[in-house]
Motif scaffolding. Structure first.
Motif, mmCIF file in Angstrom:
data_model
loop_
_atom_site.group_PDB
_atom_site.id
_atom_site.type_symbol
_atom_site.label_atom_id
_atom_site.label_comp_id
_atom_site.label_asym_id
_atom_site.label_seq_id
_atom_site.Cartn_x
_atom_site.Cartn_y
_atom_site.Cartn_z
ATOM 1 N N SER A 51 0.834 -1.216 0.327
ATOM 2 C CA SER A 51 -0.081 -0.169 0.138
ATOM 3 C C SER A 51 0.836 1.059 -0.064
ATOM 4 O O SER A 51 2.030 0.931 0.012
ATOM 5 C CB SER A 51 -0.893 -0.271 1.093
ATOM 6 N N LEU A 52 0.366 2.265 -0.649
ATOM 7 C CA LEU A 52 1.039 3.739 -0.268
ATOM 8 C C LEU A 52 1.513 4.360 1.501
ATOM 9 O O LEU A 52 0.401 3.712 1.980
ATOM 10 C CB LEU A 52 0.080 5.115 -1.258
ATOM 11 N N VAL A 89 5.394 -0.992 -17.397
ATOM 12 C CA VAL A 89 5.340 -1.603 -16.781
ATOM 13 C C VAL A 89 5.624 -1.297 -15.297
ATOM 14 O O VAL A 89 5.161 -1.613 -14.276
ATOM 15 C CB VAL A 89 6.467 -2.883 -16.680
ATOM 16 N N THR A 90 6.313 -0.544 -14.789
ATOM 17 C CA THR A 90 6.208 0.371 -13.504
ATOM 18 C C THR A 90 5.199 0.897 -13.077
ATOM 19 O O THR A 90 4.887 0.908 -12.099
ATOM 20 C CB THR A 90 7.889 0.837 -13.398
ATOM 21 N N GLY A 91 4.943 1.308 -14.561
ATOM 22 C CA GLY A 91 3.781 2.801 -13.983
ATOM 23 C C GLY A 91 2.707 1.628 -13.213
ATOM 24 O O GLY A 91 1.809 1.589 -12.418
ATOM 25 N N GLN A 92 2.296 0.555 -14.669
ATOM 26 C CA GLN A 92 1.538 -0.348 -14.710
ATOM 27 C C GLN A 92 1.404 -0.939 -12.760
ATOM 28 O O GLN A 92 0.235 -1.545 -11.709
ATOM 29 C CB GLN A 92 0.998 -1.689 -15.665
ATOM 30 N N ILE A 93 2.694 -1.757 -12.197
ATOM 31 C CA ILE A 93 2.535 -1.727 -10.851
ATOM 32 C C ILE A 93 2.286 -0.891 -10.048
ATOM 33 O O ILE A 93 1.672 -1.278 -8.843
ATOM 34 C CB ILE A 93 4.105 -2.678 -10.559
ATOM 35 N N LEU A 94 2.953 -0.027 -10.065
ATOM 36 C CA LEU A 94 3.104 1.207 -9.090
ATOM 37 C C LEU A 94 0.524 1.086 -9.337
ATOM 38 O O LEU A 94 0.358 1.833 -8.426
ATOM 39 C CB LEU A 94 3.335 2.344 -9.309
ATOM 40 N N ASN A 95 0.039 1.711 -10.204
ATOM 41 C CA ASN A 95 -0.822 2.202 -10.320
ATOM 42 C C ASN A 95 -2.105 0.611 -9.837
ATOM 43 O O ASN A 95 -3.226 0.926 -9.102
ATOM 44 C CB ASN A 95 -1.589 1.406 -11.743
ATOM 45 N N PHE A 96 -0.731 -0.496 -9.427
ATOM 46 C CA PHE A 96 -2.154 -1.258 -8.069
ATOM 47 C C PHE A 96 -2.118 -1.692 -8.187
ATOM 48 O O PHE A 96 -2.406 -2.713 -6.743
ATOM 49 C CB PHE A 96 -2.191 -3.218 -9.525
ATOM 50 N N VAL A 97 -1.473 -0.705 -6.606
ATOM 51 C CA VAL A 97 -1.355 -0.908 -5.545
ATOM 52 C C VAL A 97 -1.988 -0.209 -4.892
ATOM 53 O O VAL A 97 -2.054 1.277 -5.368
ATOM 54 C CB VAL A 97 0.490 -0.424 -5.511
ATOM 55 N N ASN A 98 -2.898 -0.609 -3.961
ATOM 56 C CA ASN A 98 -4.038 -0.004 -2.790
ATOM 57 C C ASN A 98 -3.951 -0.293 -2.019
ATOM 58 O O ASN A 98 -4.949 -0.029 -1.506
ATOM 59 C CB ASN A 98 -5.225 -0.077 -4.160
ATOM 60 N N ASN A 100 -5.283 -3.397 -1.069
ATOM 61 C CA ASN A 100 -5.984 -4.286 -1.134
ATOM 62 C C ASN A 100 -5.776 -5.213 -1.735
ATOM 63 O O ASN A 100 -6.016 -6.481 -1.152
ATOM 64 C CB ASN A 100 -6.906 -3.936 -1.680
ATOM 65 N N ARG A 101 -4.398 -5.505 -2.627
ATOM 66 C CA ARG A 101 -4.663 -6.447 -4.072
ATOM 67 C C ARG A 101 -2.815 -7.051 -3.155
ATOM 68 O O ARG A 101 -2.429 -5.969 -3.207
ATOM 69 C CB ARG A 101 -4.090 -5.467 -5.341
ATOM 70 N N SER A 102 -2.738 -7.874 -3.513
ATOM 71 C CA SER A 102 -1.784 -8.916 -2.955
ATOM 72 C C SER A 102 -0.813 -8.634 -4.277
ATOM 73 O O SER A 102 -0.581 -7.912 -5.043
ATOM 74 C CB SER A 102 -1.742 -10.751 -3.015
ATOM 75 N N VAL A 103 0.719 -9.211 -4.233
ATOM 76 C CA VAL A 103 1.447 -8.921 -4.242
ATOM 77 C C VAL A 103 1.864 -9.790 -5.978
ATOM 78 O O VAL A 103 1.482 -9.262 -7.032
ATOM 79 C CB VAL A 103 3.122 -9.623 -4.244
ATOM 80 N N SER A 104 0.924 -11.330 -5.563
ATOM 81 C CA SER A 104 0.213 -12.222 -6.725
ATOM 82 C C SER A 104 -0.658 -11.924 -7.784
ATOM 83 O O SER A 104 -0.412 -11.445 -9.063
ATOM 84 C CB SER A 104 0.408 -13.644 -6.066
ATOM 85 N N ASP A 105 -1.454 -10.778 -7.049
ATOM 86 C CA ASP A 105 -2.449 -10.028 -7.999
ATOM 87 C C ASP A 105 -2.225 -8.928 -8.256
ATOM 88 O O ASP A 105 -2.677 -9.212 -9.915
ATOM 89 C CB ASP A 105 -3.220 -9.849 -6.784
ATOM 90 N N ILE A 106 -1.438 -8.198 -8.885
ATOM 91 C CA ILE A 106 -0.382 -7.349 -8.932
ATOM 92 C C ILE A 106 0.190 -7.956 -9.401
ATOM 93 O O ILE A 106 -0.013 -7.220 -11.225
ATOM 94 C CB ILE A 106 0.077 -6.043 -8.212
ATOM 95 N N LEU A 107 0.754 -9.271 -9.906
ATOM 96 C CA LEU A 107 1.443 -9.742 -10.915
ATOM 97 C C LEU A 107 0.822 -10.218 -12.479
ATOM 98 O O LEU A 107 0.969 -9.207 -13.258
ATOM 99 C CB LEU A 107 1.956 -10.976 -10.354
ATOM 100 N N PHE A 108 -0.641 -10.838 -11.784
ATOM 101 C CA PHE A 108 -1.374 -11.188 -12.552
ATOM 102 C C PHE A 108 -1.740 -9.986 -13.062
ATOM 103 O O PHE A 108 -2.268 -10.048 -14.235
ATOM 104 C CB PHE A 108 -2.826 -12.410 -11.746
ATOM 105 N N ARG A 109 -2.401 -8.577 -13.083
ATOM 106 C CA ARG A 109 -2.830 -7.430 -13.265
ATOM 107 C C ARG A 109 -2.493 -6.786 -14.799
ATOM 108 O O ARG A 109 -2.204 -6.572 -15.560
ATOM 109 C CB ARG A 109 -3.978 -6.639 -12.239
ATOM 110 N N VAL A 110 -0.682 -7.113 -14.122
ATOM 111 C CA VAL A 110 0.128 -6.654 -14.552
ATOM 112 C C VAL A 110 0.194 -6.989 -16.141
ATOM 113 O O VAL A 110 0.717 -6.685 -17.159
ATOM 114 C CB VAL A 110 1.107 -5.868 -13.796
ATOM 115 N N ARG A 111 0.891 -8.408 -15.902
ATOM 116 C CA ARG A 111 0.305 -9.201 -16.815
ATOM 117 C C ARG A 111 -0.660 -8.761 -17.669
ATOM 118 O O ARG A 111 -0.252 -9.546 -18.814
ATOM 119 C CB ARG A 111 1.078 -10.929 -16.495
ATOM 120 N N GLY A 112 -1.826 -8.941 -17.393
ATOM 121 C CA GLY A 112 -2.906 -8.780 -18.094
ATOM 122 C C GLY A 112 -3.580 -7.879 -18.741
ATOM 123 O O GLY A 112 -3.463 -7.753 -20.268
#
Length: 143
Positions: A51-52, A89-98, A100-112
């Motif tokens: 999280s931030l 990719v780094t921008g997307q990783i940071l976009n998904f940090v909220n 609530n999302r786990s590291v694995s969830d962030i990984l899958f969303r960034v891939r998607g």
């Protein structure tokens, strides 16, 4: 109540959905497609939630101008590049940090979103950089 409903759907439709997706992949020329399963490392990182950091939201608006990140980048000018991550990719990783999302969830969303075969080590590496400069904090069981 929601979890109960999700369990009902998974039990009632899970196998059918898996069969449908595999058949759809096969009809599109991906006859060797499989439904992915979590690796041990991905499973372990479902409990780590970035999280931030306090004070970042609303006060700081640019990671590139964030003093500690500027200093870190001067000392480690190629570190992010060495992770094999581009700005998208780094921008997307940071976009998904909220928070609530786990590291694995962030990984899958960034891939998607990016369509790139980003690895868990790359995502973790970047998140650890952000944590070290004070932009994010990571809670939960760290493997």
């Amino acid at each position: 109540m929601v979890q109960g409903r999700l369990d009902e759907w998974n039990e009632g439709y899970g196998e059918g959905m898996r069969d449908f997706f595999l058949a759809a992949a096969g009809s599109r020329g991906f006859s060797d497609a499989e439904i992915p399963t979590l690796t041990r490392q991905e499973r372990q990182n479902t409990t780590v939630i970035p999280s931030l950091a306090p004070g970042i939201r609303g006060v700081e608006t640019s990671l590139a101008r964030f003093g500690p990140m500027v200093e870190w980048t001067q000392v480690n000018p190629t570190a992010i590049q060495e992770l094999g991550l581009g700005r998208g990719v780094t921008g997307q990783i940071l976009n998904f940090v909220n928070g609530n999302r786990s590291v694995s969830d962030i990984l899958f969303r960034v891939r998607g979103v990016t369509g790139e075969d980003v690895t868990l080590d790359q995502v973790l590496g970047y998140l650890r950089i952000l944590e070290s400069v004070g932009w994010i904090q990571m809670a939960g069981e760290k493997p």
